[in-house]
Design an enzyme around this catalytic site. Structure first.
Site, PDB file in Angstrom:
ATOM      1  N   PRO A   2      41.969  37.216  31.945  1.00 48.80           N
ATOM      2  CA  PRO A   2      42.970  38.271  31.906  1.00 48.80           C
ATOM      3  C   PRO A   2      42.343  39.612  31.544  1.00 48.80           C
ATOM      4  CG  PRO A   2      43.761  36.314  30.788  1.00 48.80           C
ATOM      5  CD  PRO A   2      42.318  36.080  31.078  1.00 48.80           C
ATOM      6  N   GLU A   3      42.686  40.632  32.302  1.00 50.05           N
ATOM      7  CA  GLU A   3      42.163  41.973  32.046  1.00 50.05           C
ATOM      8  C   GLU A   3      43.331  42.890  31.707  1.00 50.05           C
ATOM      9  OE1 GLU A   3      39.356  43.381  34.909  1.00 50.05           O
ATOM     10  OE2 GLU A   3      38.388  41.439  35.110  1.00 50.05           O
ATOM     11  N   HIS A  91      47.960  21.990  26.330  1.00 53.43           N
ATOM     12  CA  HIS A  91      47.151  23.192  26.077  1.00 53.43           C
ATOM     13  C   HIS A  91      47.973  24.308  25.436  1.00 53.43           C
ATOM     14  CE1 HIS A  91      43.911  21.311  28.205  1.00 53.43           C
ATOM     15  NE2 HIS A  91      44.610  21.220  29.307  1.00 53.43           N
ATOM     16  N   ARG A 110      40.923  26.629  27.783  1.00 50.25           N
ATOM     17  CA  ARG A 110      39.524  26.640  27.370  1.00 50.25           C
ATOM     18  C   ARG A 110      39.327  27.096  25.924  1.00 50.25           C
ATOM     19  NH1 ARG A 110      35.684  29.110  31.940  1.00 50.25           N
ATOM     20  NH2 ARG A 110      34.164  28.142  30.537  1.00 50.25           N
ATOM     21  N   ARG A 152      21.940  57.314  30.668  1.00 52.57           N
ATOM     22  CA  ARG A 152      22.128  55.868  30.696  1.00 52.57           C
ATOM     23  C   ARG A 152      21.600  55.285  32.002  1.00 52.57           C
ATOM     24  NH1 ARG A 152      26.026  54.011  27.132  1.00 52.57           N
ATOM     25  NH2 ARG A 152      25.197  51.973  27.746  1.00 52.57           N
TER      26      ARG A 152
END
Length: 276
Positions: A2-3, A91, A110, A152
């Protein structure tokens, strides 16, 4: 994983149901996710009223009358709202039962998610205080990005995925934003020009906003079978290795950035860009 868009859609989906609700009970079905769940947390939460639901990066913050609950969904976690009569599955690791009769349920196959609690300002929690600006706010602008990118050499996609640079952008939306900009993910961040930074900030904001809009149109957190997921949307490069580019037809390639995969179109996103 999930973002930001998925987590923001979750926040938008649950806020009205949680704000002002009293926590009737809290049930922890497992003691350890990514970290140990704070001891005594269920007892602490009972009787508290949820005052607000916020998001910082990929963390959800449930501010209660005696502190704030911080939830991170990890790689596979999701939240859903179900009637109290729906029994938890194998779960389902954490339940907040509200006085409305609904349960906010955390499912995480997980176990890479995490649960934290703080009695002080949640934004100053050690997990949140060093996170960069939210990408959909004015704090994330071209001047800021240009300043941070100077000198960078890190690949641009990895630079964007650094939470200290900008909050909540993961692999999927970094890849999609760079495709929108037609920039190769291996481009050194320090090579960004001021014009590139203006275009990149716009691309990131547009990509995230369109994904959030797609999620809001498709999610219903009151359905027991509904969960936080990659909601239906048209991804242009992520996960499309070998498939034709939606713009030019060239096969999408998969690359590596450290231990992560990246996806790009070699035609639309050449490694050496031609100067305008």
């Amino acid at each position: 994983m999930p973002e930001l868009p998925e987590v923001e859609v979750t926040r938008l989906g649950i806020t009205d149901h949680l704000t002002g609700a009293r926590i009737a009970s809290a049930d922890l079905h497992i003691a350890k996710l990514r970290n140990m769940v704070p001891e005594g947390l269920p007892e602490l939460l009972v009787g508290q009223t949820i005052r607000s639901v916020q998001r910082r990066g990929k963390y959800l913050i449930l501010t209660c009358s005696a502190g704030s609950l911080l939830l991170h969904l990890g790689m596979t976690g999701h939240l859903r709202l179900v009637p109290a009569s729906v029994a938890p599955g194998p779960h389902d690791h954490f339940d907040l039962r509200l006085d409305s009769g609904l349960v906010l349920r955390l499912n995480d196959p997980r176990r890479f998610g995490s649960i934290h609690f703080t009695g002080s300002d949640p934004l100053q929690h050690q997990l949140l205080r060093k996170i960069g600006p939210e990408p959909l706010t004015d704090a994330f602008g071209p001047d800021y990005l240009y300043r941070l990118s100077r000198g960078r050499r890190v690949a641009l996609q990895r630079f964007l995925m650094d939470s200290a640079v900008v909050a909540g952008i993961g692999n999927i939306y970094a890849a999609e934003s760079l495709f929108r900009l037609r920039m190769h993910p291996d481009t050194p961040a320090g090579e960004l020009t001021a014009a590139d930074c203006t275009a990149l900030v716009t691309a990131i904001k547009e990509t995230l906003a369109s994904s959030i809009a797609a999620g809001r149109a498709s999610m219903d957190f009151r359905r027991a079978e509904e969960k936080l997921a990659y909601f239906p949307q048209q991804l242009y490069v992520y996960g499309r290795e070998g498939l034709p580019c939606r713009e030019c037809g060239t096969a999408i390639r998969r690359g590596r950035l450290g231990n992560r995969s990246t996806f790009f179109c070699p035609q639309c996103q050449p490694e050496q860009r031609t100067a305008p």
